[in-house]
Design a protein around this motif. Sequence first.
Motif, PDB file in Angstrom:
ATOM      1  N   LEU A 162       0.706  -1.122  -0.049  1.00 42.16           N
ATOM      2  CA  LEU A 162      -0.039  -0.033  -0.047  1.00 42.16           C
ATOM      3  C   LEU A 162       0.743   1.378  -0.039  1.00 42.16           C
ATOM      4  O   LEU A 162       0.562   2.232  -0.726  1.00 42.16           O
ATOM      5  N   GLU A 163       2.031   1.167   0.844  1.00 36.19           N
ATOM      6  CA  GLU A 163       2.804   2.359   0.838  1.00 36.19           C
ATOM      7  C   GLU A 163       3.367   2.772  -0.578  1.00 36.19           C
ATOM      8  O   GLU A 163       3.552   4.207  -0.620  1.00 36.19           O
ATOM      9  N   SER A 164       3.458   2.157  -1.355  1.00 38.01           N
ATOM     10  CA  SER A 164       3.821   2.509  -2.792  1.00 38.01           C
ATOM     11  C   SER A 164       2.763   3.415  -3.402  1.00 38.01           C
ATOM     12  O   SER A 164       3.137   4.200  -4.442  1.00 38.01           O
ATOM     13  N   LEU A 165       1.876   3.509  -2.991  1.00 37.32           N
ATOM     14  CA  LEU A 165       0.664   4.537  -3.604  1.00 37.32           C
ATOM     15  C   LEU A 165       0.969   5.840  -3.336  1.00 37.32           C
ATOM     16  O   LEU A 165       0.290   6.872  -3.691  1.00 37.32           O
ATOM     17  N   PHE A 166       1.591   6.118  -2.042  1.00 30.89           N
ATOM     18  CA  PHE A 166       1.780   7.269  -1.593  1.00 30.89           C
ATOM     19  C   PHE A 166       3.433   7.894  -1.492  1.00 30.89           C
ATOM     20  O   PHE A 166       3.870   8.872  -1.170  1.00 30.89           O
ATOM     21  N   ASP A 167       3.910   7.001  -2.134  1.00 26.82           N
ATOM     22  CA  ASP A 167       5.525   7.355  -2.230  1.00 26.82           C
ATOM     23  C   ASP A 167       5.984   7.030  -3.496  1.00 26.82           C
ATOM     24  O   ASP A 167       6.157   5.778  -4.047  1.00 26.82           O
ATOM     25  N   ASP A 168       6.492   8.047  -4.507  1.00 23.51           N
ATOM     26  CA  ASP A 168       6.864   8.140  -5.623  1.00 23.51           C
ATOM     27  C   ASP A 168       8.221   7.079  -5.757  1.00 23.51           C
ATOM     28  O   ASP A 168       8.375   6.302  -6.839  1.00 23.51           O
ATOM     29  N   ASN A 169       9.087   7.139  -4.619  1.00 19.40           N
ATOM     30  CA  ASN A 169      10.091   6.419  -4.794  1.00 19.40           C
ATOM     31  C   ASN A 169       9.911   4.947  -4.635  1.00 19.40           C
ATOM     32  O   ASN A 169      10.843   4.350  -5.205  1.00 19.40           O
ATOM     33  N   LYS A 170       8.926   4.402  -4.096  1.00 17.47           N
ATOM     34  CA  LYS A 170       8.653   3.193  -3.909  1.00 17.47           C
ATOM     35  C   LYS A 170       7.745   2.666  -4.882  1.00 17.47           C
ATOM     36  O   LYS A 170       7.567   1.270  -5.150  1.00 17.47           O
ATOM     37  N   GLU A 171       7.275   3.310  -5.782  1.00 19.03           N
ATOM     38  CA  GLU A 171       6.320   2.906  -6.837  1.00 19.03           C
ATOM     39  C   GLU A 171       6.758   2.039  -7.710  1.00 19.03           C
ATOM     40  O   GLU A 171       6.378   1.073  -8.390  1.00 19.03           O
ATOM     41  N   LYS A 172       8.097   2.523  -8.283  1.00 17.71           N
ATOM     42  CA  LYS A 172       8.862   1.830  -9.603  1.00 17.71           C
ATOM     43  C   LYS A 172       8.986   0.303  -9.007  1.00 17.71           C
ATOM     44  O   LYS A 172       8.691  -0.676  -9.502  1.00 17.71           O
ATOM     45  N   GLU A 173       9.599   0.169  -7.707  1.00 17.82           N
ATOM     46  CA  GLU A 173       9.801  -0.901  -7.081  1.00 17.82           C
ATOM     47  C   GLU A 173       8.611  -1.927  -6.954  1.00 17.82           C
ATOM     48  O   GLU A 173       8.798  -3.268  -7.165  1.00 17.82           O
ATOM     49  N   ASP A 174       7.471  -1.109  -6.555  1.00 21.17           N
ATOM     50  CA  ASP A 174       6.231  -2.002  -6.173  1.00 21.17           C
ATOM     51  C   ASP A 174       5.775  -2.441  -7.708  1.00 21.17           C
ATOM     52  O   ASP A 174       5.198  -3.982  -7.824  1.00 21.17           O
ATOM     53  N   ILE A 175       5.716  -1.860  -8.737  1.00 15.07           N
ATOM     54  CA  ILE A 175       5.455  -2.197 -10.213  1.00 15.07           C
ATOM     55  C   ILE A 175       6.158  -3.452 -10.626  1.00 15.07           C
ATOM     56  O   ILE A 175       5.808  -4.460 -11.083  1.00 15.07           O
ATOM     57  N   GLN A 176       7.495  -3.284 -10.346  1.00 15.30           N
ATOM     58  CA  GLN A 176       8.340  -4.313 -10.716  1.00 15.30           C
ATOM     59  C   GLN A 176       8.043  -5.609 -10.104  1.00 15.30           C
ATOM     60  O   GLN A 176       8.168  -6.756 -10.582  1.00 15.30           O
ATOM     61  N   LEU A 177       7.596  -5.576  -8.747  1.00 17.21           N
ATOM     62  CA  LEU A 177       7.304  -6.666  -7.906  1.00 17.21           C
ATOM     63  C   LEU A 177       6.262  -7.410  -8.588  1.00 17.21           C
ATOM     64  O   LEU A 177       6.009  -8.621  -8.697  1.00 17.21           O
ATOM     65  N   MET A 178       5.254  -6.561  -8.840  1.00 13.84           N
ATOM     66  CA  MET A 178       4.027  -6.997  -9.603  1.00 13.84           C
ATOM     67  C   MET A 178       3.994  -7.666 -10.751  1.00 13.84           C
ATOM     68  O   MET A 178       3.547  -8.902 -11.032  1.00 13.84           O
ATOM     69  N   LEU A 179       4.992  -6.998 -11.699  1.00 17.42           N
ATOM     70  CA  LEU A 179       5.304  -7.870 -13.004  1.00 17.42           C
ATOM     71  C   LEU A 179       6.082  -8.983 -12.884  1.00 17.42           C
ATOM     72  O   LEU A 179       5.736 -10.069 -13.630  1.00 17.42           O
ATOM     73  N   THR A 180       7.014  -9.064 -11.883  1.00 13.66           N
ATOM     74  CA  THR A 180       7.913 -10.268 -11.783  1.00 13.66           C
ATOM     75  C   THR A 180       6.955 -11.509 -11.363  1.00 13.66           C
ATOM     76  O   THR A 180       6.973 -12.706 -11.857  1.00 13.66           O
ATOM     77  N   LEU A 181       6.140 -11.174 -10.260  1.00 19.08           N
ATOM     78  CA  LEU A 181       5.257 -12.246  -9.991  1.00 19.08           C
ATOM     79  C   LEU A 181       4.496 -12.836 -11.018  1.00 19.08           C
ATOM     80  O   LEU A 181       4.092 -14.110 -11.266  1.00 19.08           O
ATOM     81  N   PHE A 182       3.508 -11.701 -11.855  1.00 19.29           N
ATOM     82  CA  PHE A 182       2.851 -12.016 -12.679  1.00 19.29           C
ATOM     83  C   PHE A 182       3.592 -12.882 -13.759  1.00 19.29           C
ATOM     84  O   PHE A 182       2.969 -13.858 -14.223  1.00 19.29           O
ATOM     85  N   ASP A 183       4.653 -12.593 -14.396  1.00 24.26           N
ATOM     86  CA  ASP A 183       5.384 -13.266 -15.400  1.00 24.26           C
ATOM     87  C   ASP A 183       5.769 -14.834 -14.859  1.00 24.26           C
ATOM     88  O   ASP A 183       5.620 -15.777 -15.740  1.00 24.26           O
TER      89      ASP A 183
END
Length: 361
Positions: free
Chosen positions: A168-189
């Motif tokens: 959730l914190e990635s939605l409020f912190d631009d520095n954590k957003e890129k890392e969170d998206i990469q986590l999502m994509l890695t798991l999805f792939d």
Amino acid sequence: MKLKSFLAITLLIISFTATSQASKKLSKPEKDFETFWTAFKDNYAFFKLKKVNWDDTYKKFRPLVSSKTKEKELLEIFEEMITPLKDGHITISKGDEVVYKVKKQSAFLDEFKGIENKLWETSFTTLENNGFSKIKGSGPIFKNNYLYNSAKSNDIGYIRISRCFGNLESLFDDNKEKEDIQLMLTLFDSILNSFAETKAIIIDMRSNGGGHGGDLLASRFASEKRITHYKSIRQKGDYENFTNPEPIYISPNEGIRYLKPIVILTNDKTASSAEDFTISLYQQQNATTIGTNTSGMMSDMFGADLSNKISFTLSNQRYYSTNNELLEDVGVPVKIEIKNTKKDIENQSDPVILKALEVLK
């Protein structure tokens, strides 16, 4: 003559009073009110659609704010101002805590309030009763739900994407957003790799309230670069002042892709980035949407700050279909409409899942 003199003196007094008021230094609550109201005045995209006169809102609520207005009272005033907009992208936060979120009407939520998890249990039971493996959860847990739930039969895969963020914190912190998206994509792939031998996939986006990266998830299923929709951004000035609609494209992922038939399940709680996912694939020949229209809550969230770590967000963009239809409050339409009801839980059978299996078989 006396009347003219009286009018002249009266006008002079009014002019002096107005000047004095304008030059008067505003208190913190008054400044916050002006900032809040002006941010909506200059950026909000849907006053006409929502049938709200924002100037009248100012006239009604500005006299209620003074130097003596406490923070709690001011927030209550803000809430009363924005509730008529019925826009789920309008929020008020204190630090990292969302203290108010406008409630957007949802037939699905009305039907399943407090028992939504029982519907997912019914969905998973329906899959198992039709030859699928037991559901496997993966990714971070939020509100007792894994980011992804997946299962597989002999020739069909199933993925429920419960939200479009890992943490959730990635939605409020631009520095954590890129890392969170990469986590999502890695798991999805990883899930897609395990489905390489299947002939089709069901992607369950029902009740996915959004986040970020929906278009990147969709790129895994994109067959070619194409225009998916148009977007315009509210500008200062007239309430109907917008940029020219800009075409939005989807491009195929450079890595893993799945180009066999897919079915996307949606309902009126499929929102924001989950709608980006849906509209990105809507026009592909191998994609079918089943359920009910998405929420129609597609704008990015424009944010602004007040004093005491209070911030707020609003919708400042309009999304249009490739047919130039405004999608706000309408949503991305389904090609096959089927609604879930409480009876599905009683019957231990999900008709939306069953229709997806029927289409794919």
